[in-house]
Design an enzyme around this catalytic site. Structure first.
Site, short mmCIF file in Angstrom:
data_model
loop_
_atom_site.label_atom_id
_atom_site.label_comp_id
_atom_site.label_asym_id
_atom_site.label_seq_id
_atom_site.Cartn_x
_atom_site.Cartn_y
_atom_site.Cartn_z
N ALA A 185 -1.26 4.05 5.34
CA ALA A 185 -1.70 3.95 6.73
C ALA A 185 -3.22 3.86 6.72
O ALA A 185 -3.87 4.32 5.78
CB ALA A 185 -1.23 5.17 7.51
N GLY B 259 1.91 5.36 3.37
CA GLY B 259 2.74 4.56 4.27
C GLY B 259 3.19 3.25 3.64
O GLY B 259 4.22 2.70 4.03
N GLU C 61 6.19 4.13 1.76
CA GLU C 61 7.24 4.43 2.75
C GLU C 61 7.79 3.15 3.37
O GLU C 61 9.00 3.02 3.60
CB GLU C 61 6.67 5.36 3.83
CG GLU C 61 6.37 6.75 3.26
CD GLU C 61 5.61 7.64 4.23
OE1 GLU C 61 4.60 7.16 4.81
OE2 GLU C 61 5.99 8.80 4.40
N GLU D 24 -0.86 11.47 0.13
CA GLU D 24 -1.35 12.08 1.37
C GLU D 24 -1.93 13.46 1.16
O GLU D 24 -2.87 13.87 1.85
CB GLU D 24 -0.21 12.16 2.41
CG GLU D 24 0.18 10.82 3.02
CD GLU D 24 1.27 10.08 2.27
OE1 GLU D 24 1.49 10.38 1.07
OE2 GLU D 24 1.89 9.20 2.88
C1 HXC Z 1 -8.12 2.40 5.11
C2 HXC Z 1 -8.40 1.68 2.93
C3 HXC Z 1 -7.21 2.30 2.54
C4 HXC Z 1 -6.47 3.00 3.55
C5 HXC Z 1 -8.07 1.36 0.82
N1 HXC Z 1 -8.90 1.12 1.84
N2 HXC Z 1 -7.04 2.09 1.22
N3 HXC Z 1 -8.86 1.73 4.21
N4 HXC Z 1 -6.97 3.01 4.80
N5 HXC Z 1 -5.31 3.59 3.29
C6 HXC Z 1 -10.15 0.34 1.80
C7 HXC Z 1 -11.25 1.12 1.11
O1 HXC Z 1 -11.85 2.03 2.01
C8 HXC Z 1 -12.19 0.01 0.71
O2 HXC Z 1 -12.96 -0.38 1.83
C9 HXC Z 1 -11.25 -1.13 0.37
O3 HXC Z 1 -10.00 -0.82 1.02
C10 HXC Z 1 -10.99 -1.25 -1.10
O4 HXC Z 1 -10.61 0.01 -1.60
P1 HXC Z 1 -11.29 0.72 -2.85
O5 HXC Z 1 -11.01 2.18 -2.74
O6 HXC Z 1 -12.71 0.30 -3.00
O7 HXC Z 1 -10.46 0.05 -4.05
P2 HXC Z 1 -10.10 0.70 -5.47
O8 HXC Z 1 -11.29 1.42 -6.04
O9 HXC Z 1 -9.50 -0.39 -6.24
O10 HXC Z 1 -9.01 1.84 -5.15
C11 HXC Z 1 -7.76 1.43 -4.64
C12 HXC Z 1 -7.00 2.67 -4.11
C13 HXC Z 1 -7.90 3.43 -3.11
C14 HXC Z 1 -6.60 3.58 -5.27
C15 HXC Z 1 -5.73 2.15 -3.44
O11 HXC Z 1 -8.39 2.51 -2.16
C16 HXC Z 1 -7.19 4.53 -2.39
O12 HXC Z 1 -6.99 5.63 -2.93
N6 HXC Z 1 -6.83 4.29 -1.13
C17 HXC Z 1 -6.21 5.28 -0.27
C18 HXC Z 1 -4.79 5.48 -0.64
C19 HXC Z 1 -4.15 6.56 0.23
O13 HXC Z 1 -4.61 7.70 0.26
N7 HXC Z 1 -3.11 6.17 0.94
C20 HXC Z 1 -2.41 7.11 1.86
C21 HXC Z 1 -3.01 6.97 3.23
S1 HXC Z 1 -2.33 8.13 4.33
P3 HXC Z 1 -14.52 -0.71 1.73
O14 HXC Z 1 -14.93 -0.96 3.14
O15 HXC Z 1 -15.18 0.45 1.08
O16 HXC Z 1 -14.57 -1.95 0.85
C22 HXC Z 1 -0.85 7.50 4.75
C23 HXC Z 1 -0.10 8.36 5.70
C24 HXC Z 1 1.18 7.75 6.09
O17 HXC Z 1 -0.43 6.47 4.37
C25 HXC Z 1 1.73 8.53 7.21
C26 HXC Z 1 2.88 7.89 7.87
C27 HXC Z 1 2.89 6.45 7.87
#
Ligand code: HXC
Length: 258
Positions: free
Chosen positions: A65, A109, A112, A132
């Site tokens: 998400a 998400g 999911e 998360e």
């Molecule tokens: C918003 C995101 C994002 C996310 C990545 N980005 N994931 N933006 N929401 N979930 C953005 C980053 O901020 C970054 O923006 C760009 O995408 C590239 O990501 P990087 O981190 O620079 O890439 P990398 O180093 O290759 O790492 C990839 C990654 C990492 C491991 C996937 O991005 C990451 O850990 N993302 C978050 C994953 C996460 O926690 N997902 C769960 C979310 S909570 P900029 O502007 O800096 O270029 C969730 C709750 C669900 O899903 C609840 C119910 C649906």
């Protein structure tokens, strides 16, 4: 609808939806999920479509998400807005088969969403996770429920509690994905699988999907009864007559209700 966050294509009888927010690794925001729901509505209503594939990019199916969109949410924002299931259940309610073709990250998400689909085909670079916990939240679209059903309690608990990722090979071994294919062949393989499904009688395919889903939603006896009744009803289909006649006449079936 003019899509901004997805790309929609048709390949014969297969509908393809590509998640398309490349700069955010396909992070799922309301706009994207609304568009996804709309595209599913259109494919579901289209008699020319027998199966649907959802995919992302080579780097990410979806990295979760959109964290930026929810970072400042209050409890009331989340509760009143029914975040996040407000518009997410559409994949689950789709009656036609939906395949997730996953390359790269399928996190939070994103994982999911993939698990809401009927089956997952993974590229060899796929990574699944429910990270998360690292953000101070928990899975909110089925992660704590569908992951244990797919991979068992031990791995699901470990993944949800530590946030560790599971690679494609482990995901296949654990039953999360149907098959792992080389990344460059992912889409071709997923479309081929969808085409096979779409070549069969659509009502039969929909019945099979309903029956398999019953296995997750009801006790065994209820599921078996549901399957038997559904099986009996298949004899009311013209396509049953055609399928069996074709076998006996040693020819390819011409299913009418595709
Ligand atoms: C918003 C995101 C994002 C996310 C990545 N980005 N994931 N933006 N929401 N979930 C953005 C980053 O901020 C970054 O923006 C760009 O995408 C590239 O990501 P990087 O981190 O620079 O890439 P990398 O180093 O290759 O790492 C990839 C990654 C990492 C491991 C996937 O991005 C990451 O850990 N993302 C978050 C994953 C996460 O926690 N997902 C769960 C979310 S909570 P900029 O502007 O800096 O270029 C969730 C709750 C669900 O899903 C609840 C119910 C649906």
């Amino acid at each position: 609808m003019d899509y901004q966050n997805i790309i929609v294509e048709t390949h014969g009888r297969v509908g393809l939806i590509r998640l398309n927010r490349p700069k955010q690794l396909n992070a799922l925001n309301d706009a994207l999920v609304d568009e996804l729901g709309h595209a599913l509505d259109v494919f579901e209503a289209d008699e020319g479509i027998g199966a649907i594939v959802i995919t992302g990019s080579e780097k990410a199916f979806a990295a979760g998400a959109d964290i930026a969109a929810m970072a400042n949410f209050s409890y009331m924002d989340a509760y009143k807005g029914n975040y996040i299931t407000r518009n997410w259940e559409r994949v689950k309610t789709c009656r036609k088969p939906v395949i997730a073709a996953v390359a790269g990250f399928a996190l939070g998400g994103g994982c999911e969403l993939a698990m809401m689909c009927d089956l997952i085909i993974a590229a060899d670079n796929a990574k699944f996770g429910q990270p998360e916990v690292k953000l101070g939240i928990l899975p909110g679209a089925g992660g704590t429920q569908r992951l244990p059903r797919a991979v068992g309690k031990a791995k699901a608990m470990e993944m949800c509690l530590t946030g560790r990722f599971m690679d494609a090979e482990e995901a296949e071994r654990s039953g999360l994905v149907a098959r792992v294919v080389p990344a460059e062949r992912l889409l071709e393989d997923a479309l081929e699988t969808a085409k096979t499904i779409a070549s069969y009688s659509l009502p039969v395919v929909m019945m099979i999907k309903e029956c398999v889903n019953r296995a997750y939603e009801s006790p065994l006896n209820e599921g078996l009864l549901f399957e038997r009744r559904t099986f009996h009803s298949s004899f009311a289909l013209e396509d049953q007559k055609e399928g069996m006649a074709a076998f006996l006449e040693k020819r390819a079936p011409q299913f009418k209700h595709r």
